[in-house]
Design a protein around this motif. Sequence first.
Motif, PDB file in Angstrom:
ATOM      1  N   GLY A 188       1.793   5.521  -3.519  1.00 54.05           N
ATOM      2  CA  GLY A 188       2.724   4.438  -3.806  1.00 54.05           C
ATOM      3  C   GLY A 188       2.208   3.052  -3.466  1.00 54.05           C
ATOM      4  O   GLY A 188       2.922   2.064  -3.659  1.00 54.05           O
ATOM      5  N   GLU A 189       0.970   2.951  -2.994  1.00 51.81           N
ATOM      6  CA  GLU A 189       0.421   1.641  -2.630  1.00 51.81           C
ATOM      7  C   GLU A 189      -0.529   1.128  -3.701  1.00 51.81           C
ATOM      8  O   GLU A 189      -1.205   1.900  -4.383  1.00 51.81           O
ATOM      9  N   ILE A 190      -0.561  -0.198  -3.812  1.00 48.09           N
ATOM     10  CA  ILE A 190      -1.419  -0.885  -4.772  1.00 48.09           C
ATOM     11  C   ILE A 190      -2.175  -1.984  -4.039  1.00 48.09           C
ATOM     12  O   ILE A 190      -1.581  -2.725  -3.241  1.00 48.09           O
ATOM     13  N   LEU A 222      -5.231  -8.166  -1.447  1.00 48.40           N
ATOM     14  CA  LEU A 222      -3.795  -8.120  -1.181  1.00 48.40           C
ATOM     15  C   LEU A 222      -3.308  -6.693  -1.366  1.00 48.40           C
ATOM     16  O   LEU A 222      -3.540  -6.079  -2.411  1.00 48.40           O
ATOM     17  N   VAL A 223      -2.620  -6.166  -0.353  1.00 49.55           N
ATOM     18  CA  VAL A 223      -1.981  -4.863  -0.458  1.00 49.55           C
ATOM     19  C   VAL A 223      -0.502  -5.094  -0.736  1.00 49.55           C
ATOM     20  O   VAL A 223       0.202  -5.680   0.081  1.00 49.55           O
ATOM     21  N   ALA A 224      -0.039  -4.647  -1.920  1.00 48.29           N
ATOM     22  CA  ALA A 224       1.347  -4.882  -2.328  1.00 48.29           C
ATOM     23  C   ALA A 224       2.287  -3.976  -1.542  1.00 48.29           C
ATOM     24  O   ALA A 224       1.883  -2.959  -0.971  1.00 48.29           O
ATOM     25  N   GLU A 225       3.560  -4.362  -1.532  1.00 46.31           N
ATOM     26  CA  GLU A 225       4.572  -3.543  -0.877  1.00 46.31           C
ATOM     27  C   GLU A 225       4.612  -2.154  -1.508  1.00 46.31           C
ATOM     28  O   GLU A 225       4.538  -2.009  -2.725  1.00 46.31           O
ATOM     29  N   LYS A 226       4.737  -1.150  -0.665  1.00 46.30           N
ATOM     30  CA  LYS A 226       4.685   0.230  -1.140  1.00 46.30           C
ATOM     31  C   LYS A 226       5.822   0.528  -2.103  1.00 46.30           C
ATOM     32  O   LYS A 226       6.980   0.248  -1.820  1.00 46.30           O
ATOM     33  N   SER A 227       5.485   1.088  -3.276  1.00 47.79           N
ATOM     34  CA  SER A 227       6.500   1.391  -4.291  1.00 47.79           C
ATOM     35  C   SER A 227       5.966   2.468  -5.231  1.00 47.79           C
ATOM     36  O   SER A 227       5.098   2.197  -6.056  1.00 47.79           O
TER      37      SER A 227
END
Length: 318
Positions: A218-220, A229-234
């Motif tokens: 779920g991480e990008i 940049l590590v985006a909010e887990k989704s």
Amino acid sequence: MSAANQIEATAARWLLRREDADWSAEDQARLDAWLDAAPAHKVAYWRLEQGWQRLDRLAALRAPASVAPSPRALLAWRPAALAAACAVMLVLGGTLVSRAYLPVEKSYATEVGGRAVVPLPDGSKVELNTATRLRAAVHSKTREVWLDRGEAYFEVAHDKSRPFVVHAGTKTVTVLGTKFSVRREGDRVEVAVVEGRVRVADSRPTHSPAPAPDLTRGEIVIAQGPSTLVAEKSVDRVTSELGWRQGVIYFDQSTLGEAAREFNRYNRKQVVVDDAELARMRIGGNFEATDVDAFLRLLQQAYGLKIDDDGAVAKISS
């Protein structure tokens, strides 16, 4: 001499030097440093080492059954045989005569709007998105892929002894067994994890004390140049990012400019939004990636926008 051939020649010199009686721990440390400097060094060295081992076996087979070759004879024979093998390899552009025991780098590509599924020899699978080009080299000691452009989804067969490494620009993605995608546009790299754990690192020397990020389901991560940049887990966002595997692209409060650029990845007909304010308009929905005409019709019907379409370029205006 090309860079690849220079690497092969250096690998050959190291192998010959290793046979010297005065080979020391310091020599071994220098060899290890050269091998660790670049994946291409390891590949070249292992290719030659495997070739050398094959030549040893051939020598033993050719000796009379009643007479085993002496160590002295083997030491005299092996460097000469290796030198000959290296010469042949360099003449042929880095390919040894026998392919049965060497890793072979294969190239794969898709056209604009195309997709393809590629099985790899280790049991892994790679799915290529539109306008994608990658190279893969899988053998007994390493598994490496170079994403030259575009986007690919990976289902990696678990193998603790052979990490699976994807090179994308200045970034490397390393896994043991997982499912993830990598998208590359120039020096911008995006990695999305469906399952398992991956590590995204900078392949260039860096003085930054920050550790390379490990990503889980779920991480990008989005990287451009030295910035990461590590985006909010989704999990939902990762699922949307991989909609292209079903031929669909998703927009969730994306700008019209972003939507146009995404459609341009999949279609020969290019969408242009001339007006800067109009390009910032937010839209949502899911669309067939290769049906740009349907997208343009919906823009006309839902927003009353004007479309000037000459068959090659569609200009959107208010």
